[in-house]
Design an enzyme around this catalytic site. Structure first.
Site: not given
Length: 244
Positions: A11, A133
């Site tokens: 990330d 998500d």
């Protein structure tokens, strides 16, 4: 049946490798200054795929850390899947034209299903993954800052009918918590769509990976592993050893 794939995660924020807790930008830990160095280490340990997320891009709604992604895809012998800030046809072409193997559409899949279907038709379901998500079963968007009224399963089924082959399912409540993945919800999505689902969020041990791998026949095709690697819960080598 295709083998179960482990995707080590990188990330990126401000060009660094970070992890957030439940997607909270205020709860950030920096684990390295160079996404490329991190990716190289993962590749040396045997990773075939690397999952890269542009956190700045997710928030800004445009590509931000793309040069790091391209460097990894072009200079290392790994497949890269990337998400975060991918909103336009130009964004998708930018990555796929530069050797990235798969692009993840998240917020745009919720906000603009017509565009998403068009991209699935153009590039095919192996190149365009759908990132779902979810918070309590509903899809969250805009870097998880907003929760929609769309159910993950409903959107998954609709996009599967239009060519989606790969879904990445994240249970936000588990992400960065090392609390174990929500296997039940992942299997449910795989059964509802009849497609491959990659699990993301909550993997904390080799046992968690085994539990997911045992559901391979039910459509769980792989797992994205982040915080567990960065906090040395287990090594990537150990995780890959069991990959089959």
């Amino acid at each position: 049946m295709a083998k179960f794939i482990i995707y080590p995660a990188i990330d990126m924020r401000d060009g660094k490798c970070v992890r957030l807790v439940q997607g909270d930008y205020n709860q950030e830990t920096v684990y390295g200054d160079s996404p490329f160095t991190m990716a190289k280490s993962f590749a040396e340990q045997g990773a075939e795929w690397i999952h890269m997320v542009d956190l700045d891009g997710a928030k800004a709604k445009e590509r931000m850390n793309h040069e790091h992604v391209v460097k990894v895809a072009t200079e290392l012998d790994v497949n890269v899947q990337v998400g975060g800030g991918i909103r336009t046809a130009e964004d998708i072409a930018y990555y796929l034209d530069r050797g990235i193997s798969r692009v993840i559409l998240g917020s745009v899949a919720v906000n603009n299903p017509a565009f998403t279907k068009e991209m699935l038709q153009k590039y095919g379901g192996e190149k365009i993954a759908i990132g779902l998500d979810a918070r309590d079963g509903y899809v969250a968007t805009e870097g998880w800052l907003e929760t929609s009224s769309v159910k993950a399963e409903t959107l998954g089924q609709e996009l599967a009918r239009h060519g989606a082959e790969v879904f990445i399912f994240t249970d936000i409540s588990r992400d960065g918590m090392l609390s174990g993945p929500n296997t039940e919800a992942i299997v449910q999505l795989a059964k509802a769509t009849g497609k491959q689902v990659i699990a993301s969020g909550g993997v904390s041990s080799l046992q968690d990976l085994d539990a997911l791998r045992n559901e391979k026949q039910n459509g769980i095709a792989g797992a994205i592993v982040g915080k567990a690697l960065y906090t040395n819960q287990f090594t990537l080598e150990d995780a890959l050893k069991e990959e089959s």
